[in-house]
Scaffold this motif. Structure first.
Motif, PDB file in Angstrom:
ATOM      1  N   ARG A   1       0.167  -1.156   0.370  1.00 13.91           N
ATOM      2  CA  ARG A   1      -0.068  -0.115   0.164  1.00 13.91           C
ATOM      3  C   ARG A   1       0.906   1.321   0.430  1.00 13.91           C
ATOM      4  O   ARG A   1       1.584   1.444   1.194  1.00 13.91           O
ATOM      5  N   GLY A   2       0.738   2.485  -0.822  1.00 15.57           N
ATOM      6  CA  GLY A   2       1.830   3.251  -0.989  1.00 15.57           C
ATOM      7  C   GLY A   2       2.389   3.319  -1.815  1.00 15.57           C
ATOM      8  O   GLY A   2       3.075   4.457  -2.097  1.00 15.57           O
ATOM      9  N   TYR A   3       2.405   2.245  -2.778  1.00 11.23           N
ATOM     10  CA  TYR A   3       3.730   1.829  -3.465  1.00 11.23           C
ATOM     11  C   TYR A   3       3.910   2.743  -4.679  1.00 11.23           C
ATOM     12  O   TYR A   3       4.430   3.535  -5.738  1.00 11.23           O
TER      13      TYR A   3
ATOM     14  N   ASN B   1      -2.929  -5.198   2.661  1.00 12.20           N
ATOM     15  CA  ASN B   1      -1.707  -3.861   2.206  1.00 12.20           C
ATOM     16  C   ASN B   1      -0.720  -4.720   1.288  1.00 12.20           C
ATOM     17  O   ASN B   1       0.138  -3.560   1.588  1.00 12.20           O
TER      18      ASN B   1
ATOM     19  N   LYS C   1      -5.606   2.713  -9.260  1.00 13.92           N
ATOM     20  CA  LYS C   1      -5.689   2.615  -6.898  1.00 13.92           C
ATOM     21  C   LYS C   1      -6.600   1.153  -6.807  1.00 13.92           C
ATOM     22  O   LYS C   1      -7.048   0.625  -6.008  1.00 13.92           O
TER      23      LYS C   1
ATOM     24  N   ASP D   1       3.311   6.202  -4.242  1.00 17.38           N
ATOM     25  CA  ASP D   1       3.451   7.431  -3.938  1.00 17.38           C
ATOM     26  C   ASP D   1       5.516   7.638  -4.483  1.00 17.38           C
ATOM     27  O   ASP D   1       6.314   8.351  -4.510  1.00 17.38           O
ATOM     28  N   GLU D   2       6.111   6.490  -5.004  1.00 14.84           N
ATOM     29  CA  GLU D   2       6.800   6.620  -4.846  1.00 14.84           C
ATOM     30  C   GLU D   2       7.388   6.237  -6.528  1.00 14.84           C
ATOM     31  O   GLU D   2       8.688   6.451  -6.659  1.00 14.84           O
TER      32      GLU D   2
END
Length: 254
Positions: free
Chosen positions: A122-124, A162, A153, A126-127
């Motif tokens: 989760r959040g990958y 996650n 998404k 953002d990188e």
């Protein structure tokens, strides 16, 4: 892809983080397994094994023969353009080859199928960084994949998950497709995902045939983008031949 019974492609977010019939919904409690389908047995027994760094050259040759030329987006933009291969695509595909997640099907010492996998958390997205690639044509594909990674998404569809295992490339020797090899590679991938406490399997499909195969394996389509709707500076970037009309993201709970 997905089984390459026809040309197919499965890729995902930049290979460091990326994620290449009727849908049957997946029970969120039970653990699915790839359904059996009528098929002819391979001529010889084969084994599913972990790929190591020592397999690099053989994996490269396999991809050149059964994957790179078949991929519809490569063909659409003339990626090879008379060249035997695209070095940037090979490097992209083989990054982290020895991560312990990549699989090969082997018969009589020869690779007859590969399943290249990675982990998403989760959040990958953002990188994700801006694409920098010396091959301008391949850069177009990378930008599309980054766009799909952001817009799909994936974890918003599964708020309780996650970590996911992502199938980047699934390809089988064209003379042996339809014999259950891809199914076995997917089942082994699912087993590894369980051991790593992943709650999800996911794959990006740029090929109609890949998407069709995943539907047969009870994966759910969670995102679709028609190629005619993907534009850069107001122009359509990809115009692959029919039936390849969209890039899709498929997922399945584990």
């Amino acid at each position: 892809m997905a089984v390459q019974m026809q040309p197919s492609f499965i890729l995902t977010e930049k290979f460091e983080k990326l994620k290449f019939t009727d849908f049957v919904s997946v029970d969120s409690v039970s653990t699915p397994s790839t359904p059996s389908t009528p098929c002819s047995p391979p001529a010889e027994p084969y084994a599913i094994e972990i790929i190591t760094a020592n397999d690099k050259e053989e994996v490269v040759q396999f991809l050149r023969t059964f994957f790179i030329r078949d991929e519809p987006l490569n063909y659409s933009i003339g990626l090879l353009d008379g060249r035997p291969t695209c070095v940037e695509l090979e490097e992209y595909s083989l990054k982290d080859l020895d991560n312990g997640l990549n699989l090969k099907a082997v018969c009589n010492g020869k690779i007859i199928g590969v399943c290249l996998n990675g982990i998403l958390e989760r959040g990958y997205t953002d990188e994700i960084e801006e694409v920098t690639c010396p091959d301008k044509k391949f850069a177009k594909i990378l930008r599309l994949l980054d766009h799909v990674a952001v817009e799909s998404k994936i974890f918003t569809h599964f708020p309780d998950v996650n970590k996911a295992i992502t199938v980047k490339i699934l390809s089988v020797d064209s003379s042996l497709r339809g014999r259950g090899i891809a199914k076995d590679l997917m089942n082994k991938t699912r087993d590894m995902a369980k051991e790593l406490s992943c709650g999800l399997m996911t794959a990006d499909c740029t090929s109609h045939f890949t998407a069709k195969a995943l539907k047969r394996l009870s994966f759910e389509c969670v995102y679709s983008l028609k190629y005619e709707d993907y534009k850069v500076n107001g122009e359509v970037v990809f115009t692959p031949e029919k039936p390849h009309e969209a890039v899709t993201v498929y997922a399945q709970r584990i």
